[in-house]
Scaffold this motif. Structure first.
Motif, PDB file in Angstrom:
ATOM      1  N   GLU B 194       3.721  -1.322 -14.313  1.00  0.00           N
ATOM      2  CA  GLU B 194       2.416  -1.011 -13.727  1.00  0.00           C
ATOM      3  C   GLU B 194       2.584  -0.136 -12.483  1.00  0.00           C
ATOM      4  N   LYS B 195       3.617  -0.467 -11.695  1.00  0.00           N
ATOM      5  CA  LYS B 195       3.864   0.296 -10.460  1.00  0.00           C
ATOM      6  C   LYS B 195       4.230   1.747 -10.792  1.00  0.00           C
ATOM      7  N   LEU B 196       5.092   1.912 -11.782  1.00  0.00           N
ATOM      8  CA  LEU B 196       5.509   3.270 -12.145  1.00  0.00           C
ATOM      9  C   LEU B 196       4.340   4.046 -12.756  1.00  0.00           C
ATOM     10  N   GLN B 197       3.484   3.338 -13.482  1.00  0.00           N
ATOM     11  CA  GLN B 197       2.305   4.016 -14.049  1.00  0.00           C
ATOM     12  C   GLN B 197       1.467   4.626 -12.917  1.00  0.00           C
ATOM     13  N   LYS B 198       1.324   3.892 -11.821  1.00  0.00           N
ATOM     14  CA  LYS B 198       0.533   4.410 -10.687  1.00  0.00           C
ATOM     15  C   LYS B 198       1.256   5.578 -10.009  1.00  0.00           C
ATOM     16  N   LEU B 218      -5.394   6.029 -15.867  1.00  0.00           N
ATOM     17  CA  LEU B 218      -3.998   5.721 -15.550  1.00  0.00           C
ATOM     18  C   LEU B 218      -3.131   5.847 -16.801  1.00  0.00           C
ATOM     19  N   GLU B 219      -3.617   5.303 -17.913  1.00  0.00           N
ATOM     20  CA  GLU B 219      -2.872   5.404 -19.187  1.00  0.00           C
ATOM     21  C   GLU B 219      -2.730   6.853 -19.614  1.00  0.00           C
ATOM     22  N   ASP B 220      -3.799   7.594 -19.451  1.00  0.00           N
ATOM     23  CA  ASP B 220      -3.800   8.992 -19.878  1.00  0.00           C
ATOM     24  C   ASP B 220      -2.758   9.810 -19.116  1.00  0.00           C
ATOM     25  N   THR B 221      -2.575   9.492 -17.830  1.00  0.00           N
ATOM     26  CA  THR B 221      -1.608  10.270 -17.055  1.00  0.00           C
ATOM     27  C   THR B 221      -0.180  10.035 -17.555  1.00  0.00           C
ATOM     28  N   VAL B 222       0.110   8.816 -18.020  1.00  0.00           N
ATOM     29  CA  VAL B 222       1.459   8.547 -18.545  1.00  0.00           C
ATOM     30  C   VAL B 222       1.659   9.317 -19.855  1.00  0.00           C
ATOM     31  N   ARG B 223       0.609   9.315 -20.687  1.00  0.00           N
ATOM     32  CA  ARG B 223       0.706  10.093 -21.944  1.00  0.00           C
ATOM     33  C   ARG B 223       0.912  11.577 -21.618  1.00  0.00           C
ATOM     34  N   GLU B 224       0.194  12.055 -20.609  1.00  0.00           N
ATOM     35  CA  GLU B 224       0.336  13.463 -20.244  1.00  0.00           C
ATOM     36  C   GLU B 224       1.726  13.754 -19.670  1.00  0.00           C
ATOM     37  N   PHE B 225       2.285  12.787 -18.939  1.00  0.00           N
ATOM     38  CA  PHE B 225       3.647  12.960 -18.414  1.00  0.00           C
ATOM     39  C   PHE B 225       4.620  13.103 -19.590  1.00  0.00           C
ATOM     40  N   ALA B 226       4.440  12.236 -20.601  1.00  0.00           N
ATOM     41  CA  ALA B 226       5.281  12.346 -21.817  1.00  0.00           C
ATOM     42  C   ALA B 226       5.063  13.709 -22.468  1.00  0.00           C
ATOM     43  N   ASN B 227       3.824  14.159 -22.478  1.00  0.00           N
ATOM     44  CA  ASN B 227       3.490  15.456 -23.085  1.00  0.00           C
ATOM     45  C   ASN B 227       4.203  16.599 -22.360  1.00  0.00           C
ATOM     46  N   VAL B 228       4.201  16.525 -21.030  1.00  0.00           N
ATOM     47  CA  VAL B 228       4.859  17.570 -20.234  1.00  0.00           C
ATOM     48  C   VAL B 228       6.370  17.576 -20.521  1.00  0.00           C
TER      49      VAL B 228
END
Lengths: 119, 288
Positions: B194-198, B218-228
């Motif tokens: 959870e901390k890393l997600q933030k 918050l979930e979307d940003t992790v998916r986008e990080f994977a996308n990048v």
């Protein structure tokens, strides 16, 4: 004001783009579509000058939508948004289909506005 | 005991306090200028030059110094001078702890020896896969590039752990996945707390605080990080002549008992230990 339609399945990316566009002073965001099919519909209803469209989306992807838009509406300028770093077959295909430029993810406000202002 | 940074180890041993470590880290931050900061301090480049270079770095796997030389903002000789200055003036945490009075030179030597002994079993294998997949350089590049993006997008120091084969994917606060398809087929997954997600959300949204952001953002940003990361992997693979398409990212739901890895895939986990004690887990499922 130049009217821009944002097309991205990612809520966070769309929000960032909308913020950059609405705070620019010379562009206004006319809406947010979540896939290529919605983009084609909203191009008809909102009549944007520019479409900023993600290349990689579930449902109808950006390239398929670009292919349709390039036939249906010769006036709208489409800028593709991608994480592919400016190389690869999709990038080449987007340019061949008439995309005016490509914004690489993740982007800063300066990158986005420079590209939009150059159109 | 797990993989630790030296300062964290000393706090856990009770040798120094958290405040003592914080003081030493603050001293390090003042003294250990990043290459761009050093170049600006010497009047070689401007803030605008740095911002442009950083934006470009997010999509190009190239070091800042090389990028500044490519753009004609620094000469190769100036870059070399900066790197030598940076290396010669680097203040290590042990030295910083001595300078702030938290450790003596004698105790530093003793603790460094015991720290090295406890960490020996966690010595990274580099980015070598434990078994051959037939495309090892490609997958090792995935691992290296993920580490690079942790540095460049999240601005976090990290230390790679040991890559291990797995048969079960364990639950975590969130797992984001992308399918890589083309000359090779694989699933790329990042598993975050959870901390890393933030932390990822703050970096991806360019916001200081994400405390009031809804869970879907918050979930979307992790998916986008994977996308990048995967976009960069596909781009780099393309430069090496490997055609690889990426499909949109998605969230993986893992039951409490874990998710068995699919048959016909070589499955690996690659922990990346972060400076704040958290761990980003990269999981690769590679079709055999």
């Amino acid at each position: 004001m130049t009217r821009v339609l944002v097309v991205d399945d990612s809520l966070s990316v769309a929000r960032q783009l909308e913020k950059i566009i609405s705070e620019s002073g010379d562009f206004t965001c006319v809406g947010h579509a979540k896939n290529g099919a919605e983009a084609i519909r909203m191009n008809h209803t909102e009549n944007p000058d520019i479409i900023c469209m993600d290349m990689n989306m579930p449902g109808m992807d950006g390239l398929t939508a670009l292919r349709t838009l390039s036939v249906m509406d010769k006036d709208v300028k489409v800028v593709m948004v991608t994480s592919l770093g400016g190389v690869g077959d999709k990038f080449t295909e987007a340019l061949k289909l008439g995309a005016k430029n490509v914004i690489s993810k993740p982007f800063g406000a300066d990158d986005v506005l420079r590209i939009l202002r150059e159109l | 005991m797990a993989v630790k940074f030296f300062g964290q180890y000393l706090v856990e041993q009770g040798t120094i306090t958290m405040d003592g470590l914080r003081n030493a880290v603050e001293l390090q931050e003042k003294r250990n200028l990043k290459l761009g900061e050093l170049a600006m301090e010497m009047g070689l480049i401007s803030v605008a030059d740095i911002q442009l270079a950083h934006n470009e770095q997010m999509t190009r796997d190239v070091k800042l110094g090389d990028l500044l030389v490519d753009r004609g903002l620094l000469s190769p000789a100036q870059l070399n001078d900066l790197l030598v200055r940076q290396k010669n003036n680097h203040l290590y945490i042990g030295e910083a702890l001595i300078q702030t009075g938290a450790l003596t030179e004698t105790s530093l030597r003793e603790h460094l020896e015991s720290f090295s002994a406890t960490q020996a079993i966690y010595a990274p294998t580099g980015t070598r896969l434990p078994i051959t997949t037939g495309n090892d350089p490609l997958w090792e590049m995935c691992l290296d590039l993920t580490c690079s993006m942790v540095t460049r997008v999240l601005d976090l120091k990290h230390r790679p752990g040991t890559c291990m084969p797995i048969t079960t994917i364990h639950p975590n606060h969130m797992l984001a996945a992308m399918e890589l398809q083309g000359d090779v087929t694989a699933r790329f997954i990042i598993s975050v707390s959870e901390k890393l997600q933030k932390t990822i959300a703050r970096a991806m949204l360019s916001e200081w605080s994400v405390e009031h952001e809804p869970a879907e953002i918050l979930e979307d940003t992790v998916r986008e990080f994977a996308n990048v990361i995967c976009g960069n992997i596909a781009a780099k693979a393309s430069q090496a002549g490997v055609v690889m398409d990426i499909l949109p990212p998605y969230t993986v739901q893992v039951p409490p008992a874990g998710l068995p890895t699919p048959d016909g895939y070589g499955s690996f986990i690659f922990p990346i230990h972060l400076e704040d004690g958290d761990t980003l887990e990269l999981i690769l499922l590679i079709q055999e």
